[in-house]
Motif scaffolding. Structure first.
Motif, PDB file in Angstrom:
ATOM      1  N   GLN A 120       0.812  -1.141   0.013  1.00 28.82           N
ATOM      2  CA  GLN A 120      -0.056   0.026  -0.005  1.00 28.82           C
ATOM      3  C   GLN A 120       0.864   1.269  -0.015  1.00 28.82           C
ATOM      4  O   GLN A 120       0.750   2.245  -0.720  1.00 28.82           O
ATOM      5  CB  GLN A 120      -0.864  -0.019   1.285  1.00 28.82           C
ATOM      6  CG  GLN A 120      -1.829   1.058   1.297  1.00 28.82           C
ATOM      7  CD  GLN A 120      -2.987   1.094   2.373  1.00 28.82           C
ATOM      8  OE1 GLN A 120      -3.306  -0.340   2.699  1.00 28.82           O
ATOM      9  NE2 GLN A 120      -3.392   1.784   2.885  1.00 28.82           N
ATOM     10  N   VAL A 121       1.967   1.318   0.832  1.00 28.57           N
ATOM     11  CA  VAL A 121       2.859   2.456   0.790  1.00 28.57           C
ATOM     12  C   VAL A 121       3.513   2.684  -0.494  1.00 28.57           C
ATOM     13  O   VAL A 121       3.334   3.856  -1.146  1.00 28.57           O
ATOM     14  CB  VAL A 121       3.835   2.161   1.887  1.00 28.57           C
ATOM     15  CG1 VAL A 121       5.105   3.025   1.666  1.00 28.57           C
ATOM     16  CG2 VAL A 121       3.533   2.097   3.275  1.00 28.57           C
ATOM     17  N   ARG A 122       3.947   1.805  -1.162  1.00 23.11           N
ATOM     18  CA  ARG A 122       4.581   1.722  -2.644  1.00 23.11           C
ATOM     19  C   ARG A 122       3.230   2.215  -3.470  1.00 23.11           C
ATOM     20  O   ARG A 122       3.858   3.041  -4.344  1.00 23.11           O
ATOM     21  CB  ARG A 122       4.816   0.339  -2.847  1.00 23.11           C
ATOM     22  CG  ARG A 122       5.737   0.383  -4.454  1.00 23.11           C
ATOM     23  CD  ARG A 122       5.042  -0.969  -5.171  1.00 23.11           C
ATOM     24  NE  ARG A 122       5.698  -0.628  -6.470  1.00 23.11           N
ATOM     25  CZ  ARG A 122       4.684  -0.426  -7.498  1.00 23.11           C
ATOM     26  NH1 ARG A 122       3.628  -0.061  -7.558  1.00 23.11           N
ATOM     27  NH2 ARG A 122       5.328  -0.310  -8.692  1.00 23.11           N
ATOM     28  N   ASN A 123       2.435   1.687  -3.464  1.00 23.14           N
ATOM     29  CA  ASN A 123       1.296   2.274  -4.309  1.00 23.14           C
ATOM     30  C   ASN A 123       1.005   3.749  -4.220  1.00 23.14           C
ATOM     31  O   ASN A 123       0.878   4.487  -5.003  1.00 23.14           O
ATOM     32  CB  ASN A 123       0.010   1.441  -4.199  1.00 23.14           C
ATOM     33  CG  ASN A 123      -0.031   0.162  -4.470  1.00 23.14           C
ATOM     34  OD1 ASN A 123       1.159  -0.348  -5.340  1.00 23.14           O
ATOM     35  ND2 ASN A 123      -1.068  -0.832  -4.323  1.00 23.14           N
ATOM     36  N   LEU A 124       0.929   4.161  -2.975  1.00 30.79           N
ATOM     37  CA  LEU A 124       0.879   5.828  -2.710  1.00 30.79           C
ATOM     38  C   LEU A 124       2.001   6.383  -3.409  1.00 30.79           C
ATOM     39  O   LEU A 124       1.850   7.655  -3.924  1.00 30.79           O
ATOM     40  CB  LEU A 124       0.789   6.014  -1.189  1.00 30.79           C
ATOM     41  CG  LEU A 124      -0.589   5.509  -0.668  1.00 30.79           C
ATOM     42  CD1 LEU A 124      -0.457   5.679   0.851  1.00 30.79           C
ATOM     43  CD2 LEU A 124      -1.748   6.387  -1.034  1.00 30.79           C
ATOM     44  N   ILE A 125       3.198   5.862  -3.302  1.00 25.78           N
ATOM     45  CA  ILE A 125       4.383   6.532  -3.595  1.00 25.78           C
ATOM     46  C   ILE A 125       4.266   6.794  -5.300  1.00 25.78           C
ATOM     47  O   ILE A 125       4.421   7.792  -5.908  1.00 25.78           O
ATOM     48  CB  ILE A 125       5.701   5.915  -3.241  1.00 25.78           C
ATOM     49  CG1 ILE A 125       5.772   5.784  -1.814  1.00 25.78           C
ATOM     50  CG2 ILE A 125       6.962   6.425  -4.182  1.00 25.78           C
ATOM     51  CD1 ILE A 125       7.053   4.869  -1.421  1.00 25.78           C
ATOM     52  N   VAL A 126       3.741   5.801  -5.850  1.00 25.33           N
ATOM     53  CA  VAL A 126       3.372   5.461  -7.355  1.00 25.33           C
ATOM     54  C   VAL A 126       2.635   6.506  -7.614  1.00 25.33           C
ATOM     55  O   VAL A 126       2.750   7.326  -8.697  1.00 25.33           O
ATOM     56  CB  VAL A 126       3.228   4.194  -7.813  1.00 25.33           C
ATOM     57  CG1 VAL A 126       2.849   4.228  -9.258  1.00 25.33           C
ATOM     58  CG2 VAL A 126       4.520   3.300  -7.637  1.00 25.33           C
ATOM     59  N   PHE A 127       1.396   6.612  -7.067  1.00 22.81           N
ATOM     60  CA  PHE A 127       0.327   7.592  -7.394  1.00 22.81           C
ATOM     61  C   PHE A 127       0.846   9.004  -7.114  1.00 22.81           C
ATOM     62  O   PHE A 127       0.346   9.852  -7.954  1.00 22.81           O
ATOM     63  CB  PHE A 127      -0.880   7.340  -6.289  1.00 22.81           C
ATOM     64  CG  PHE A 127      -1.752   5.906  -6.516  1.00 22.81           C
ATOM     65  CD1 PHE A 127      -1.649   5.462  -7.859  1.00 22.81           C
ATOM     66  CD2 PHE A 127      -2.219   5.169  -5.572  1.00 22.81           C
ATOM     67  CE1 PHE A 127      -2.326   3.946  -8.096  1.00 22.81           C
ATOM     68  CE2 PHE A 127      -2.946   4.205  -5.776  1.00 22.81           C
ATOM     69  CZ  PHE A 127      -2.953   3.459  -7.166  1.00 22.81           C
ATOM     70  N   ARG A 128       1.561   9.186  -5.986  1.00 24.93           N
ATOM     71  CA  ARG A 128       1.863  10.609  -5.860  1.00 24.93           C
ATOM     72  C   ARG A 128       2.903  10.948  -6.927  1.00 24.93           C
ATOM     73  O   ARG A 128       2.589  12.227  -7.218  1.00 24.93           O
ATOM     74  CB  ARG A 128       2.573  10.660  -4.354  1.00 24.93           C
ATOM     75  CG  ARG A 128       1.760  10.729  -3.017  1.00 24.93           C
ATOM     76  CD  ARG A 128       2.183  10.545  -2.028  1.00 24.93           C
ATOM     77  NE  ARG A 128       3.343  11.690  -1.644  1.00 24.93           N
ATOM     78  CZ  ARG A 128       3.017  12.787  -1.419  1.00 24.93           C
ATOM     79  NH1 ARG A 128       2.007  13.191  -1.257  1.00 24.93           N
ATOM     80  NH2 ARG A 128       4.369  13.628  -1.058  1.00 24.93           N
ATOM     81  N   ALA A 129       3.613  10.164  -7.236  1.00 24.09           N
ATOM     82  CA  ALA A 129       4.844  10.562  -8.280  1.00 24.09           C
ATOM     83  C   ALA A 129       3.807  10.752  -9.739  1.00 24.09           C
ATOM     84  O   ALA A 129       4.265  11.773 -10.247  1.00 24.09           O
ATOM     85  CB  ALA A 129       5.397   9.551  -8.658  1.00 24.09           C
ATOM     86  N   GLN A 130       2.827   9.985  -9.991  1.00 23.23           N
ATOM     87  CA  GLN A 130       2.103  10.102 -11.352  1.00 23.23           C
ATOM     88  C   GLN A 130       1.411  11.311 -11.114  1.00 23.23           C
ATOM     89  O   GLN A 130       1.080  12.174 -12.103  1.00 23.23           O
ATOM     90  CB  GLN A 130       1.040   8.809 -11.458  1.00 23.23           C
ATOM     91  CG  GLN A 130       1.839   7.678 -11.914  1.00 23.23           C
ATOM     92  CD  GLN A 130       0.786   6.402 -11.848  1.00 23.23           C
ATOM     93  OE1 GLN A 130       0.073   6.500 -11.306  1.00 23.23           O
ATOM     94  NE2 GLN A 130       1.322   5.373 -12.480  1.00 23.23           N
ATOM     95  N   ALA A 131       0.687  11.740 -10.135  1.00 23.57           N
ATOM     96  CA  ALA A 131      -0.026  13.058 -10.007  1.00 23.57           C
ATOM     97  C   ALA A 131       0.810  14.280 -10.152  1.00 23.57           C
ATOM     98  O   ALA A 131       0.777  15.124 -10.720  1.00 23.57           O
ATOM     99  CB  ALA A 131      -0.851  13.008  -8.452  1.00 23.57           C
ATOM    100  N   LEU A 132       2.076  14.286  -9.609  1.00 21.79           N
ATOM    101  CA  LEU A 132       3.272  15.098  -9.685  1.00 21.79           C
ATOM    102  C   LEU A 132       3.430  15.473 -11.091  1.00 21.79           C
ATOM    103  O   LEU A 132       3.819  16.472 -11.735  1.00 21.79           O
ATOM    104  CB  LEU A 132       4.321  14.981  -8.915  1.00 21.79           C
ATOM    105  CG  LEU A 132       5.254  16.053  -8.715  1.00 21.79           C
ATOM    106  CD1 LEU A 132       4.983  17.416  -8.223  1.00 21.79           C
ATOM    107  CD2 LEU A 132       6.563  15.675  -8.078  1.00 21.79           C
ATOM    108  N   ARG A 133       3.881  14.163 -11.781  1.00 20.98           N
ATOM    109  CA  ARG A 133       4.041  14.333 -13.138  1.00 20.98           C
ATOM    110  C   ARG A 133       3.041  14.903 -14.219  1.00 20.98           C
ATOM    111  O   ARG A 133       3.248  15.819 -14.746  1.00 20.98           O
ATOM    112  CB  ARG A 133       4.427  12.818 -13.753  1.00 20.98           C
ATOM    113  CG  ARG A 133       5.758  12.638 -13.393  1.00 20.98           C
ATOM    114  CD  ARG A 133       6.347  11.365 -14.436  1.00 20.98           C
ATOM    115  NE  ARG A 133       5.420  10.189 -14.399  1.00 20.98           N
ATOM    116  CZ  ARG A 133       5.673   9.293 -13.369  1.00 20.98           C
ATOM    117  NH1 ARG A 133       6.744   9.487 -12.320  1.00 20.98           N
ATOM    118  NH2 ARG A 133       4.894   8.307 -13.292  1.00 20.98           N
ATOM    119  N   HIS A 134       1.748  14.618 -13.681  1.00 22.45           N
ATOM    120  CA  HIS A 134       0.525  15.073 -14.394  1.00 22.45           C
ATOM    121  C   HIS A 134       0.414  16.659 -14.272  1.00 22.45           C
ATOM    122  O   HIS A 134       0.009  17.156 -15.176  1.00 22.45           O
ATOM    123  CB  HIS A 134      -0.718  14.162 -13.862  1.00 22.45           C
ATOM    124  CG  HIS A 134      -2.036  14.693 -14.602  1.00 22.45           C
ATOM    125  ND1 HIS A 134      -2.235  14.447 -15.877  1.00 22.45           N
ATOM    126  CD2 HIS A 134      -3.065  15.418 -14.293  1.00 22.45           C
ATOM    127  CE1 HIS A 134      -3.578  14.920 -16.361  1.00 22.45           C
ATOM    128  NE2 HIS A 134      -3.970  15.690 -15.178  1.00 22.45           N
TER     129      HIS A 134
END
Length: 140
Positions: A120-134
């Motif tokens: 779950q932590v890893r998924n949040l890291i990925v989602f946050r990175a994707q949101a930042l890139r977007h």
């Protein structure tokens, strides 16, 4: 400071939380699921602390892959398998949290919940990175 799962925490507060406290209440609630504090603030704070520490996502993924492949018995006997790279590369605070999570596991079900939490932590890291890139790609 006890972690309140019903409270909103600022970014600075999340970065300062001692996440090892989350494991004191166990890794399962009465229904066998991750406790609310781990699911919510615990996951978000850990993701922020991992990012703030500068842990590369591939390194976190390797640790997670190993955690998923081994048993509690092995993780308990040799936690270095999970945290050695974190410690060697200068992320001892993240390694300390992982070690504390392993130590809090009473049985294999607890360990599986701990691994789910790391996922779950890893998924949040990925989602946050994707949101930042977007967000940055939308700016002129």
């Amino acid at each position: 400071m006890p972690i309140n799962p019903h409270r909103d925490y600022t970014r600075q507060e999340q970065l300062a939380l001692d996440l090892t406290e989350l494991f004191a209440e166990g890794l399962r609630d009465e229904e066998g699921r991750l406790p609310l504090a781990l699911q919510g603030i615990g996951s978000a704070a850990m993701a922020m602390q991992v990012e703030e520490a500068g842990v590369p996502l591939p390194m976190f993924n390797r640790m997670l892959t190993t955690a998923n492949e081994i048993s509690l018995e092995r993780a308990g006997a040799m936690p270095e398998e999970l945290v050695e790279e974190l410690e060697k590369r200068g992320f001892p605070q993240i390694a300390r949290i992982v070690r504390a999570g392993i130590a809090a596991c009473r049985d294999e079900d607890d360990y599986r919940n701990f691994v789910r939490w790391l996922i779950q932590v890893r998924n949040l890291i990925v989602f946050r990175a994707q949101a930042l890139r977007h967000r940055t790609s939308d700016q002129p």
